[in-house]
Design an enzyme around this catalytic site. Structure first.
Site, PDB file in Angstrom:
ATOM      1  N   ALA A  59       0.932  -1.173   0.058  1.00  0.00           N
ATOM      2  CA  ALA A  59       0.099  -0.126   0.024  1.00  0.00           C
ATOM      3  C   ALA A  59       1.039   1.027   0.094  1.00  0.00           C
ATOM      4  O   ALA A  59       1.991   1.083   0.426  1.00  0.00           O
ATOM      5  CB  ALA A  59      -0.900   0.071   1.018  1.00  0.00           C
ATOM      6  N   GLY A 100       0.914  -4.899   1.488  1.00  0.00           N
ATOM      7  CA  GLY A 100      -0.199  -5.007   0.555  1.00  0.00           C
ATOM      8  C   GLY A 100       0.165  -5.862  -0.660  1.00  0.00           C
ATOM      9  O   GLY A 100      -0.967  -6.418  -1.362  1.00  0.00           O
ATOM     10  N   GLU A 103      -0.456  -9.182   0.037  1.00  0.00           N
ATOM     11  CA  GLU A 103      -1.799  -9.562   0.729  1.00  0.00           C
ATOM     12  C   GLU A 103      -2.685  -9.708  -0.553  1.00  0.00           C
ATOM     13  O   GLU A 103      -3.571 -10.387  -0.704  1.00  0.00           O
ATOM     14  CB  GLU A 103      -2.485  -8.331   1.453  1.00  0.00           C
ATOM     15  N   GLU A 123       4.920  -4.289   7.694  1.00  0.00           N
ATOM     16  CA  GLU A 123       4.061  -3.216   8.505  1.00  0.00           C
ATOM     17  C   GLU A 123       4.391  -3.084   9.785  1.00  0.00           C
ATOM     18  O   GLU A 123       4.237  -1.843  10.276  1.00  0.00           O
ATOM     19  CB  GLU A 123       2.662  -3.735   8.299  1.00  0.00           C
TER      20      GLU A 123
HETATM   21  C1  3H9 Z   1       1.002  -1.910   3.580  1.00  0.00           C
HETATM   22  O1  3H9 Z   1       1.127  -2.518   2.713  1.00  0.00           O
HETATM   23  C2  3H9 Z   1      -0.229  -1.771   4.521  1.00  0.00           C
HETATM   24  C3  3H9 Z   1      -1.293  -2.953   3.913  1.00  0.00           C
HETATM   25  O2  3H9 Z   1      -1.041  -3.997   4.832  1.00  0.00           O
HETATM   26  C4  3H9 Z   1      -2.623  -2.575   4.543  1.00  0.00           C
HETATM   27  C5  3H9 Z   1      -3.254  -1.007   3.847  1.00  0.00           C
HETATM   28  C6  3H9 Z   1      -4.846  -0.960   4.327  1.00  0.00           C
HETATM   29  N1  3H9 Z   1       4.504   3.365  -0.278  1.00  0.00           N
HETATM   30  O3  3H9 Z   1      13.262   2.441  -0.823  1.00  0.00           O
HETATM   31  P1  3H9 Z   1      13.660   2.977  -2.130  1.00  0.00           P
HETATM   32  C7  3H9 Z   1       8.985   4.969  -2.265  1.00  0.00           C
HETATM   33  S1  3H9 Z   1       1.929  -0.588   4.114  1.00  0.00           S
HETATM   34  C8  3H9 Z   1       5.015   4.974  -0.532  1.00  0.00           C
HETATM   35  O4  3H9 Z   1      14.681   4.048  -2.061  1.00  0.00           O
HETATM   36  P2  3H9 Z   1      14.509   0.410  -3.149  1.00  0.00           P
HETATM   37  C9  3H9 Z   1      10.132   5.454  -1.592  1.00  0.00           C
HETATM   38  O5  3H9 Z   1       9.728   6.288  -0.625  1.00  0.00           O
HETATM   39  C10 3H9 Z   1       3.392  -0.706   3.079  1.00  0.00           C
HETATM   40  N2  3H9 Z   1       6.271   4.951  -1.146  1.00  0.00           N
HETATM   41  O6  3H9 Z   1      13.779   1.921  -3.254  1.00  0.00           O
HETATM   42  C11 3H9 Z   1      11.143   6.059  -2.506  1.00  0.00           C
HETATM   43  O7  3H9 Z   1      10.511   7.398  -2.762  1.00  0.00           O
HETATM   44  P3  3H9 Z   1      11.581   8.614  -3.198  1.00  0.00           P
HETATM   45  C12 3H9 Z   1       4.216  -2.010   3.286  1.00  0.00           C
HETATM   46  C13 3H9 Z   1       6.995   4.095  -1.052  1.00  0.00           C
HETATM   47  O8  3H9 Z   1      14.636  -0.252  -4.506  1.00  0.00           O
HETATM   48  C14 3H9 Z   1      10.832   5.227  -3.752  1.00  0.00           C
HETATM   49  O9  3H9 Z   1       9.849   4.472  -3.277  1.00  0.00           O
HETATM   50  N3  3H9 Z   1       5.206  -2.007   2.289  1.00  0.00           N
HETATM   51  C15 3H9 Z   1       6.621   2.704  -0.829  1.00  0.00           C
HETATM   52  O10 3H9 Z   1      15.821   0.469  -2.305  1.00  0.00           O
HETATM   53  C16 3H9 Z   1      12.108   4.152  -3.741  1.00  0.00           C
HETATM   54  O11 3H9 Z   1      12.253   3.426  -2.526  1.00  0.00           O
HETATM   55  C17 3H9 Z   1       6.633  -1.592   2.810  1.00  0.00           C
HETATM   56  O12 3H9 Z   1       6.644  -0.977   3.914  1.00  0.00           O
HETATM   57  C18 3H9 Z   1       5.337   2.576  -0.311  1.00  0.00           C
HETATM   58  N4  3H9 Z   1       5.054   1.412   0.150  1.00  0.00           N
HETATM   59  O13 3H9 Z   1      13.486  -0.518  -2.223  1.00  0.00           O
HETATM   60  C19 3H9 Z   1       7.634  -1.516   1.696  1.00  0.00           C
HETATM   61  N5  3H9 Z   1       7.842   2.005  -0.886  1.00  0.00           N
HETATM   62  O14 3H9 Z   1      12.134   8.104  -4.677  1.00  0.00           O
HETATM   63  C20 3H9 Z   1       8.580  -0.121   1.948  1.00  0.00           C
HETATM   64  C21 3H9 Z   1       8.691   2.624  -1.625  1.00  0.00           C
HETATM   65  O15 3H9 Z   1      10.562   9.722  -3.553  1.00  0.00           O
HETATM   66  N6  3H9 Z   1       9.141  -0.337   0.929  1.00  0.00           N
HETATM   67  N7  3H9 Z   1       8.254   3.917  -1.645  1.00  0.00           N
HETATM   68  O16 3H9 Z   1      12.435   8.703  -2.381  1.00  0.00           O
HETATM   69  C22 3H9 Z   1      10.534  -0.643   0.796  1.00  0.00           C
HETATM   70  O17 3H9 Z   1      10.940  -1.611   1.646  1.00  0.00           O
HETATM   71  C23 3H9 Z   1      11.546  -0.304  -0.361  1.00  0.00           C
HETATM   72  O18 3H9 Z   1      11.138   0.940  -0.963  1.00  0.00           O
HETATM   73  C24 3H9 Z   1      11.460  -1.316  -1.552  1.00  0.00           C
HETATM   74  C25 3H9 Z   1      12.172  -0.669  -2.808  1.00  0.00           C
HETATM   75  C26 3H9 Z   1      12.159  -2.875  -1.262  1.00  0.00           C
HETATM   76  C27 3H9 Z   1       9.711  -1.465  -2.000  1.00  0.00           C
END
Ligand code: 3H9
Length: 664
Positions: A59, A100, A103, A123
């Site tokens: 998400a 998500g 999910e 999360e």
């Molecule tokens: C969820 O899913 C809740 C659900 O269970 C329920 C909902 C009702 N959202 O890390 P990076 C952005 S909670 C928004 O440098 P990488 C990040 O800010 C979510 N933005 O890249 C950055 O922006 P910017 C659970 C996101 O290749 C850009 O993407 N998921 C999100 O080193 C690149 O990110 C997580 O907690 C997001 N979900 O790694 C996953 N994810 O370019 C969190 C990333 O403006 N994310 N951004 O600075 C990660 O772990 C890593 O970003 C990922 C990529 C492995 C995906």
């Protein structure tokens, strides 16, 4: 979003750069696409896959600050459509699926991933629980025990592990989409739906039937930190998984949604989301011209003390060979033992194969001759903390190292420009301040000197990521960000003790607040003699010398290393024992300085005074440009000084904690 038909199969590709986040806005795109697939009689199955080199990062975390409002489509609506569909859904997952994203895959009939794909539920690290059906479907699919472990830890697992646990149906070497299409071709059109929601949750512990649920749930709660200090989301997560065992799917889902919605509005989640985004800002230096990072294929380190050896281990872990220069054979022997012991420990814990440990150990070479550094791409000095010694090392490195090599100092306080000035390449000089133990602590301060070039900075930032560190850029000022703030924090703790508050009470208050360690236990660990030397060297920057530190130094109470400091220690033990002698020393020194003892404070006030001390310096660092953003300061404190992440770091806390807990 992209959508194409292949022989009766609709392939829907999530395409919402950079990470295919399932935002409110993207749900508004996906829902009609799923409705269209459902309504099209020519479509018998749907494959969901991802563009941009991954399946989905989950998400959109940015959405959590706003209420979706009535009528807004969300990831839950997307998943509900997949759940209710009469058609076969297959998730074809490549590289990464998180939160998500997983999910969504769990609502599909089948899940296929390519080898090496990482899956996880991060999360909890955002102070949340999987809130789009994850807490209800995952336990039904892989058992409550494994599901709890995965979601409570929040770490990613590899596709192979996910297959073994039953989260995936198939792992293929490449081309998950091709494998998904092949699977659909094998499944009879009349085959029943494979809804995870139709299953019931097993505990997943051999020999224990469902009657043991209350016991397992109670145990899980017991092992977690308290709700009001870091465990808020974890306890709710256990409640949600309990619901997956005890309630039918719709009621369990409703419970999960309620718990998620409570968490998303909670202070710890807001703080943890701040930490997430602050971490992603780190590499961005406003105003710096864009520059290309240079590749780092080999490293040199000067000094095989605990720091130098720890840094060498970081390089070995990142697959970069390192040469460590050390004149003393005895010290080399100690360093080799440290390297060997560390890798042996990893093998024992099952984190590394013997072969891998051997390979990494062999990639660190100990030498006595500086000439061995001639070909290194980067050299980091980790010698004694004295400007004269450092200058001698830098001058020598400048003559020996190849012209384009980067020269870095691991100093924790000293002036990088003064070191750069003795070289002919100040543009390639900077600070790389690792924290002890260097192979474990995540923080790296990247100190930008006056002349450090954008290319050197870009290389250091990239190197930090390669070494799996959280690299925070700091200006070149005494103590940089972390230690500069620590000195005032320490002085405030000493001031409180001089006012008559027992050091152990101050430490306890800070630990109860969530700090990994109280200030006085930390003094004893890092050595009061170290603090004394810093005060002697820069009394101007330290606002003068501290009476009690002088006194303890004279009494040879250096901390753990001498068996007594603020606390005393039994032989061979690191357990701090409150010592009446210290109280007396504080009393005497306070009397000499005319500080009245007998201050009455609550624990909250102790925390307030100490956090305020940090924040006052933090504001000064921001004003003078030493720290680029207040989020950077928070990251330094969370990753380097044990500040509780669920409180967001000192700067966030000062702004967002209940106002009665923070000075204006
Ligand atoms: C969820 O899913 C809740 C659900 O269970 C329920 C909902 C009702 N959202 O890390 P990076 C952005 S909670 C928004 O440098 P990488 C990040 O800010 C979510 N933005 O890249 C950055 O922006 P910017 C659970 C996101 O290749 C850009 O993407 N998921 C999100 O080193 C690149 O990110 C997580 O907690 C997001 N979900 O790694 C996953 N994810 O370019 C969190 C990333 O403006 N994310 N951004 O600075 C990660 O772990 C890593 O970003 C990922 C990529 C492995 C995906």
């Amino acid at each position: 979003m992209r959508s194409e038909d292949r022989a009766g199969v609709r392939v829907i590709t999530l395409d919402n750069p950079p990470v295919n986040a399932l935002s409110f806005a993207y749900a508004a795109v996906l829902c009609p696409a799923l409705d269209a697939a459902e309504a099209d009689p020519a479509v018998r199955a749907v494959v969901l896959t991802g563009a941009n080199g991954l399946f989905s990062g989950g998400a959109d975390i940015n959405d959590f600050t706003s209420d979706p409002g009535p009528g807004t489509l969300t990831i839950r609506d997307v998943i509900a459509r997949v759940e209710q569909s009469a058609k076969t859904y297959v998730a074809a997952i490549e590289k990464t699926a998180l939160g998500g994203g997983v999910e969504l895959a769990l609502a599909c009939d089948y899940r296929i991933a390519t080898a090496g794909t990482k899956l996880g539920f991060p999360e909890i690290k955002l102070g949340l629980l999987p809130g789009a059906g994850g807490t209800q479907r995952l336990p039904r699919l892989i058992g409550a025990q494994d599901a709890l472990q995965l979601m409570l830890k929040g770490d990613n697992i590899d596709a192979g592990d996910a297959l073994a646990k039953g989260l995936l149906d198939e792992v293929v070497p490449a081309d998950a989409l091709g494998a998904a299409l092949a699977l659909i071709a094998r499944v009879a059109p009349s085959a029943p739906k494979r809804r995870v929601s139709a299953r019931s949750t097993e505990l997943g512990i051999k020999g224990l039937g469902l009657f043991a649920t209350p016991f397992v749930v109670a145990q899980a709660h017991k092992m977690l930190p308290p709700e009001d200090n870091g465990g808020f989301a974890a306890h709710k997560l256990v409640d949600a998984v309990e619901a997956s065992i005890e309630l039918d799917f719709p009621r369990g889902l409703a419970r999960e949604f309620r718990l998620f919605d409570e968490l998303v509005r909670s202070a710890p989640s807001a703080a943890l989301r701040h930490v997430f985004f602050a971490e992603r800002e780190l590499g961005k230096i406003p105003g710096m011209p864009p520059a290309q990072a240079k590749p780092i294929a080999s490293a040199g380190i000067v000094g095989a003390g605990t720091m130098g050896t720890g840094i060498a281990i970081c390089f070995a872990n990142a697959g970069i060979p390192a040469v460590v220069i050390e004149p003393s054979d005895e010290q080399i022997e100690r360093a080799k033992q440290m390297v060997f012991g560390m890798f042996a420990h990893q093998v024992q814990r099952g984190r590394m194969t013997q072969e891998e440990a051997w390979k990494r150990g062999q990639s660190i070479r100990f030498e006595s001759d500086y000439a061995e550094l001639a070909q290194a791409d980067v050299v980091i000095e980790a010698v004694f903390e004295s400007m004269d010694v450092k200058k001698t090392v830098f001058a020598k490195l400048d003559t020996i190292c190849k012209p384009d090599a980067i020269l870095a100092s691991n100093t924790s306080t000293l002036d990088i420009d003064a070191m750069a000035a003795v070289t002919t390449r100040p543009a390639q000089v900077l600070g790389l301040h690792f924290f002890a133990p260097a192979n474990i602590m995540k923080l790296l301060e990247i100190v930008r000197g006056n002349a450090t070039s954008p290319e050197t900075m870009a290389t250091a930032i990239a190197l930090g990521k390669t070494l799996r560190k959280v690299g925070v850029v700091s200006g070149n000022a005494f103590g940089f960000i972390g230690n500069r703030m620590l000195f005032d924090y320490a002085r405030e703790a000493i001031q409180l003790a001089e006012e008559g508050i027992a050091p152990e009470r101050i430490d306890r208050a800070m630990k109860n607040f969530g700090m990994a360690m109280g200030p006085f236990a930390m003094f004893d660990l890092s050595g009061l003699d170290v603090f004394w030397h810093i005060e002697q060297g820069r009394p101007d920057a330290m606002h003068g010398r501290t009476r009690i530190i002088d006194r303890l130094y004279r009494e040879k109470r250096f901390g753990q290393k001498s068996g007594a400091g603020i606390y005393r220690y039994e032989k061979g033990s690191r357990e701090p024992i409150p010592d009446p002698v210290t109280l007396e020393l504080f009393r005497e020194e306070a009397a000499k300085a005319g500080v009245a003892q007998g201050t009455v404070v609550t624990d909250d006030e102790i925390v307030k005074r100490l956090v305020d001390a940090l924040v006052a310096v933090g504001n000064e660092l921001l004003r003078t440009g030493i720290a680029l953003r207040s989020g950077d300061i928070d990251i330094v404190y969370v990753y380097g000084y044990g500040f509780p992440p669920h409180r967001g770091g000192p700067m966030w806390y000062a702004e967002h904690a209940p106002k009665e807990l923070v000075h204006a």
